[in-house]
Design an enzyme around this catalytic site. Structure first.
Site, PDB file in Angstrom:
ATOM      1  N   VAL A   1      -4.097  -9.858   5.333  1.00 52.38           N
ATOM      2  CA  VAL A   1      -3.540 -11.035   5.738  1.00 52.38           C
ATOM      3  C   VAL A   1      -4.469 -11.932   6.862  1.00 52.38           C
ATOM      4  CG1 VAL A   1      -2.192 -10.000   7.489  1.00 52.38           C
ATOM      5  CG2 VAL A   1      -1.266 -11.941   6.468  1.00 52.38           C
ATOM      6  N   VAL A   2      -4.991 -11.142   7.981  1.00 49.16           N
ATOM      7  CA  VAL A   2      -5.524 -12.019   8.853  1.00 49.16           C
ATOM      8  C   VAL A   2      -6.645 -12.506   8.634  1.00 49.16           C
ATOM      9  CG1 VAL A   2      -6.767 -11.395  11.170  1.00 49.16           C
ATOM     10  CG2 VAL A   2      -4.830 -10.253  10.687  1.00 49.16           C
TER      11      VAL A   2
ATOM     12  N   ARG B   1       0.476   0.602  -5.161  1.00 47.07           N
ATOM     13  CA  ARG B   1      -0.183   1.116  -3.821  1.00 47.07           C
ATOM     14  C   ARG B   1      -0.573   2.486  -3.718  1.00 47.07           C
ATOM     15  NH1 ARG B   1       1.256  -3.557  -0.055  1.00 47.07           N
ATOM     16  NH2 ARG B   1       0.262  -2.437   1.771  1.00 47.07           N
TER      17      ARG B   1
ATOM     18  N   GLY C   1       7.733 -14.765   4.556  1.00 45.12           N
ATOM     19  CA  GLY C   1       7.007 -14.249   5.523  1.00 45.12           C
ATOM     20  C   GLY C   1       7.666 -13.435   6.865  1.00 45.12           C
TER      21      GLY C   1
ATOM     22  N   TYR D   1      -3.788   4.526  -3.167  1.00 48.98           N
ATOM     23  CA  TYR D   1      -4.308   4.489  -1.838  1.00 48.98           C
ATOM     24  C   TYR D   1      -3.269   5.695  -0.905  1.00 48.98           C
ATOM     25  CZ  TYR D   1      -5.746   2.727   2.843  1.00 48.98           C
ATOM     26  OH  TYR D   1      -6.069   2.486   4.067  1.00 48.98           O
TER      27      TYR D   1
ATOM     28  N   ASN E   1      -7.607 -13.638   5.384  1.00 49.17           N
ATOM     29  CA  ASN E   1      -6.839 -14.659   4.396  1.00 49.17           C
ATOM     30  C   ASN E   1      -6.465 -15.869   5.516  1.00 49.17           C
ATOM     31  OD1 ASN E   1      -7.270 -13.308   1.892  1.00 49.17           O
ATOM     32  ND2 ASN E   1      -5.204 -13.482   1.327  1.00 49.17           N
TER      33      ASN E   1
ATOM     34  N   GLU F   1      -1.161   7.872  -1.761  1.00 52.42           N
ATOM     35  CA  GLU F   1      -0.795   9.320  -2.191  1.00 52.42           C
ATOM     36  C   GLU F   1      -1.971   9.918  -1.861  1.00 52.42           C
ATOM     37  OE1 GLU F   1       2.034  10.205  -2.381  1.00 52.42           O
ATOM     38  OE2 GLU F   1       3.353   9.360  -3.489  1.00 52.42           O
TER      39      GLU F   1
ATOM     40  N   LYS G   1      -4.266   9.133   0.395  1.00 54.72           N
ATOM     41  CA  LYS G   1      -4.416   9.525   1.625  1.00 54.72           C
ATOM     42  C   LYS G   1      -3.524  10.363   2.335  1.00 54.72           C
ATOM     43  CE  LYS G   1      -7.361   6.429   3.582  1.00 54.72           C
ATOM     44  NZ  LYS G   1      -8.774   6.627   4.390  1.00 54.72           N
TER      45      LYS G   1
ATOM     46  N   ASP H   1       5.668  -4.104  -1.540  1.00 52.84           N
ATOM     47  CA  ASP H   1       5.117  -4.592  -0.171  1.00 52.84           C
ATOM     48  C   ASP H   1       6.162  -4.088   1.073  1.00 52.84           C
ATOM     49  OD1 ASP H   1       3.062  -7.029   0.803  1.00 52.84           O
ATOM     50  OD2 ASP H   1       4.610  -7.025   2.253  1.00 52.84           O
TER      51      ASP H   1
HETATM   52  P1  NAD Z   1     -13.904  -1.194   4.635  1.00 59.06           P
HETATM   53  O1  NAD Z   1     -13.570  -1.180   3.206  1.00 59.06           O
HETATM   54  O2  NAD Z   1     -14.423  -2.215   5.304  1.00 59.06           O
HETATM   55  O3  NAD Z   1     -14.504   0.249   4.746  1.00 59.06           O
HETATM   56  C1  NAD Z   1     -14.802   1.511   3.872  1.00 59.06           C
HETATM   57  C2  NAD Z   1     -15.934   1.654   3.834  1.00 59.06           C
HETATM   58  O4  NAD Z   1     -16.127   2.864   2.859  1.00 59.06           O
HETATM   59  C3  NAD Z   1     -16.822   0.488   3.045  1.00 59.06           C
HETATM   60  O5  NAD Z   1     -18.003   0.315   3.651  1.00 59.06           O
HETATM   61  C4  NAD Z   1     -17.126   1.017   1.583  1.00 59.06           C
HETATM   62  O6  NAD Z   1     -18.156   0.548   1.191  1.00 59.06           O
HETATM   63  C5  NAD Z   1     -16.944   2.675   1.846  1.00 59.06           C
HETATM   64  N1  NAD Z   1     -16.624   3.354   0.672  1.00 59.06           N
HETATM   65  C6  NAD Z   1     -15.289   3.085   0.110  1.00 59.06           C
HETATM   66  N2  NAD Z   1     -15.541   4.155  -1.056  1.00 59.06           N
HETATM   67  C7  NAD Z   1     -16.630   4.904  -0.867  1.00 59.06           C
HETATM   68  C8  NAD Z   1     -17.257   6.196  -1.472  1.00 59.06           C
HETATM   69  N3  NAD Z   1     -16.509   6.725  -2.567  1.00 59.06           N
HETATM   70  N4  NAD Z   1     -18.320   6.592  -0.719  1.00 59.06           N
HETATM   71  C9  NAD Z   1     -18.821   6.179   0.154  1.00 59.06           C
HETATM   72  N5  NAD Z   1     -18.400   5.349   0.892  1.00 59.06           N
HETATM   73  C10 NAD Z   1     -17.631   4.545   0.130  1.00 59.06           C
HETATM   74  O7  NAD Z   1     -12.369  -0.599   5.368  1.00 59.06           O
HETATM   75  P2  NAD Z   1     -11.857  -0.363   6.752  1.00 59.06           P
HETATM   76  O8  NAD Z   1     -10.962  -1.441   7.120  1.00 59.06           O
HETATM   77  O9  NAD Z   1     -13.247  -0.253   7.679  1.00 59.06           O
HETATM   78  O10 NAD Z   1     -11.155   0.995   6.808  1.00 59.06           O
HETATM   79  C11 NAD Z   1     -11.943   2.153   7.219  1.00 59.06           C
HETATM   80  C12 NAD Z   1     -11.024   3.388   7.027  1.00 59.06           C
HETATM   81  O11 NAD Z   1     -10.161   3.114   7.737  1.00 59.06           O
HETATM   82  C13 NAD Z   1     -10.487   3.592   5.588  1.00 59.06           C
HETATM   83  O12 NAD Z   1     -10.537   4.905   5.477  1.00 59.06           O
HETATM   84  C14 NAD Z   1      -9.087   3.098   5.770  1.00 59.06           C
HETATM   85  O13 NAD Z   1      -8.324   3.743   4.606  1.00 59.06           O
HETATM   86  C15 NAD Z   1      -8.487   3.211   7.137  1.00 59.06           C
HETATM   87  N6  NAD Z   1      -7.848   2.449   7.575  1.00 59.06           N
HETATM   88  C16 NAD Z   1      -8.187   0.923   7.948  1.00 59.06           C
HETATM   89  C17 NAD Z   1      -7.025   0.303   8.236  1.00 59.06           C
HETATM   90  C18 NAD Z   1      -7.095  -1.128   8.526  1.00 59.06           C
HETATM   91  O14 NAD Z   1      -6.263  -2.031   8.836  1.00 59.06           O
HETATM   92  N7  NAD Z   1      -8.493  -1.760   8.552  1.00 59.06           N
HETATM   93  C19 NAD Z   1      -5.514   0.568   8.204  1.00 59.06           C
HETATM   94  C20 NAD Z   1      -5.484   1.889   8.029  1.00 59.06           C
HETATM   95  C21 NAD Z   1      -6.559   2.832   7.705  1.00 59.06           C
HETATM   96  N1  UDP Z   2       0.268 -11.226   3.127  1.00 59.36           N
HETATM   97  C1  UDP Z   2       0.592 -12.605   3.199  1.00 59.36           C
HETATM   98  N2  UDP Z   2      -0.557 -13.422   2.621  1.00 59.36           N
HETATM   99  C2  UDP Z   2      -1.736 -13.142   2.589  1.00 59.36           C
HETATM  100  C3  UDP Z   2      -2.227 -11.748   2.544  1.00 59.36           C
HETATM  101  C4  UDP Z   2      -1.139 -10.809   2.892  1.00 59.36           C
HETATM  102  O1  UDP Z   2       1.699 -13.002   3.526  1.00 59.36           O
HETATM  103  O2  UDP Z   2      -2.554 -13.944   2.094  1.00 59.36           O
HETATM  104  C5  UDP Z   2       1.265 -10.252   3.602  1.00 59.36           C
HETATM  105  C6  UDP Z   2       1.448  -9.113   2.780  1.00 59.36           C
HETATM  106  O3  UDP Z   2       2.410  -9.302   1.839  1.00 59.36           O
HETATM  107  C7  UDP Z   2       1.916  -8.039   3.681  1.00 59.36           C
HETATM  108  C8  UDP Z   2       1.199  -8.469   5.013  1.00 59.36           C
HETATM  109  O4  UDP Z   2       0.839  -9.916   5.065  1.00 59.36           O
HETATM  110  O5  UDP Z   2       3.335  -8.185   4.072  1.00 59.36           O
HETATM  111  C9  UDP Z   2      -0.043  -7.548   5.513  1.00 59.36           C
HETATM  112  O6  UDP Z   2      -0.696  -7.556   4.174  1.00 59.36           O
HETATM  113  P1  UDP Z   2      -2.078  -6.750   4.356  1.00 59.36           P
HETATM  114  O7  UDP Z   2      -2.754  -6.789   3.153  1.00 59.36           O
HETATM  115  O8  UDP Z   2      -3.014  -7.213   5.341  1.00 59.36           O
HETATM  116  O9  UDP Z   2      -1.927  -5.294   4.912  1.00 59.36           O
HETATM  117  P2  UDP Z   2      -1.030  -4.132   4.335  1.00 59.36           P
HETATM  118  O10 UDP Z   2       0.201  -4.761   3.459  1.00 59.36           O
HETATM  119  O11 UDP Z   2      -1.475  -3.106   3.826  1.00 59.36           O
HETATM  120  O12 UDP Z   2       0.027  -3.623   5.733  1.00 59.36           O
END
Ligand code: NAD
Ligand code: UDP
Length: 311
Positions: free
Chosen positions: A186-187, A141, A206, A144, A189, A146, A148, A271
């Site tokens: 997870v959601v 991980r 789980g 991603y 999936n 590091e 961020k 994880d």
């Molecule tokens: P996502 O993958 O749907 O959106 C990311 C977007 O960035 C995509 O449209 C992708 O094509 C674009 N992208 C990726 N690399 C790029 C690059 N080099 N140049 C231009 N565009 C690029 O993900 P998301 O869930 O919408 O996440 C958006 C932001 O929120 C991300 O920065 C992510 O790290 C952050 N974030 C999301 C969550 C979450 O639960 N969804 C949680 C924590 C942080």
């Molecule tokens: N997870 C799971 N089944 C899946 C996908 C994810 O049990 O099909 C678990 C995963 O191991 C983690 C949690 O659900 O503990 C959230 O996973 P996700 O990838 O959504 O987000 P993150 O781990 O980045 O919080």
């Protein structure tokens, strides 16, 4: 009316943000390299004269005259960010330098979408912004997490050294319509598996916990942070309602009326065991807290997945 750039604007969170910014009368440029984003997330705006789509990779420099930048570009789900780890960290580091440098020139305000992953596998629970985190620098991980963390440092330094008006938000697990079917989160999936009647893949026993925030609440939090004067964060944005992954699996089965059975799979390495935001700072500084209960948000998300699966 402001001129606003949303990097990652074709993605899950970015496209919902674009929707509300346009609805509020702003001029919006959605920039995306379409790695995990979809053009179809933005089709509804193509005829809007206040909207523009730009296919561009943030690793390459760009100069756009805008007032605000929501910097979201970065793959967010483990399957996608682990596909090309070097590209992921370049996106966070070089991409963030490029956008910060641009904001320095055009005097734009920039919000960085950081993540709860900066806390790693947290030793403090719930996580407050003052916690420094427990992150493996060379694990699966790390590209991603590091990435961020460096993006946060860069954002902080451009603010303190160069006076760029920045914001850092740490986003916790967010869900909602338009998540990709195959993004491995997870959601998405569980919903896809339940709707298709396939086994629900619970990793480990789980018993690990997460806190899920509906995307509309999150987008409201992003805007509140951007619009707050003199506030730089970092600030946690997420829903503090914590649950185990097994509880989520059972809830999704119940809400979809699925016949799917739970199937236990091995737990991925590194994880995090527990995750729950402390959102006192967001409440105090922004007057923000989530409003959408999990059941309500899940039912909208399930309806969206169901409609897309039938297409
Ligand atoms: P996502 O993958 O749907 O959106 C990311 C977007 O960035 C995509 O449209 C992708 O094509 C674009 N992208 C990726 N690399 C790029 C690059 N080099 N140049 C231009 N565009 C690029 O993900 P998301 O869930 O919408 O996440 C958006 C932001 O929120 C991300 O920065 C992510 O790290 C952050 N974030 C999301 C969550 C979450 O639960 N969804 C949680 C924590 C942080
Ligand atoms: N997870 C799971 N089944 C899946 C996908 C994810 O049990 O099909 C678990 C995963 O191991 C983690 C949690 O659900 O503990 C959230 O996973 P996700 O990838 O959504 O987000 P993150 O781990 O980045 O919080």
């Amino acid at each position: 009316m402001a001129r606003i750039l949303v990097t990652g604007g074709a993605g899950f969170i970015g496209s919902h943000l674009v929707d509300v910014l346009l609805a509020d009368g702003h001029e919006v440029i959605a920039l995306d390299n379409l790695f995990t984003g979809e053009r179809s997330n933005l089709y509804q705006h193509l005829s809007n004269p206040r909207f523009e789509f730009l296919r561009h990779d943030v690793v390459e420099p760009i100069l756009l005259e805008v007032d605000q930048v929501y910097h979201l570009a970065c793959p967010a789900s483990p399957v996608h960010y682990q596909y090309n780890p070097v590209k992921t960290i370049k996106t966070s580091v070089v991409g963030t330098i490029n956008l910060l440098g641009m904001c320095k020139r055009v005097k734009g305000r920039m919000l960085l979408a950081s993540t709860s992953e900066v806390y790693g596998d947290p030793l403090e629970h719930p996580q407050r912004e003052s916690y420094w985190g427990n992150v493996n620098p060379i694990g699966l991980r790390s590209c991603y997490d590091e990435g961020k963390r460096v993006a946060e440092t860069l954002t902080f330094c451009y603010q303190t050294q160069n006076g760029v008006d920045t914001r850092i938000v740490r986003i916790f697990n967010t869900y909602g319509p338009r998540m990709l079917f195959d993004d491995g989160r997870v959601v998405s999936n569980f919903i896809v598996q339940a709707l298709k009647g396939e086994p629900i893949s619970v990793y480990g026993e789980g018993s690990q916990t997460r806190s899920f925030c509906f995307v509309d609440d999150l987008v409201r939090g992003l805007r509140a942070t951007m619009d707050k004067e003199g506030f730089h964060g970092p600030v946690n944005l997420g829903n503090p309602a914590e649950m185990t992954i097994l509880e989520l699996a059972k809830l999704v089965i119940e809400m979809t009326g699925s016949k799917s059975k739970i199937s236990y799979k091995s737990l991925p390495k590194d994880d995090p065991v527990r995750r729950k935001p402390d959102i006192s700072l967001a409440k105090k500084e922004l007057g923000w807290e989530p409003k959408v209960a999990l059941q309500a948000g899940l039912s909208k998300t399930i309806a969206d997945f169901d409609a897309r699966l039938k297409r």
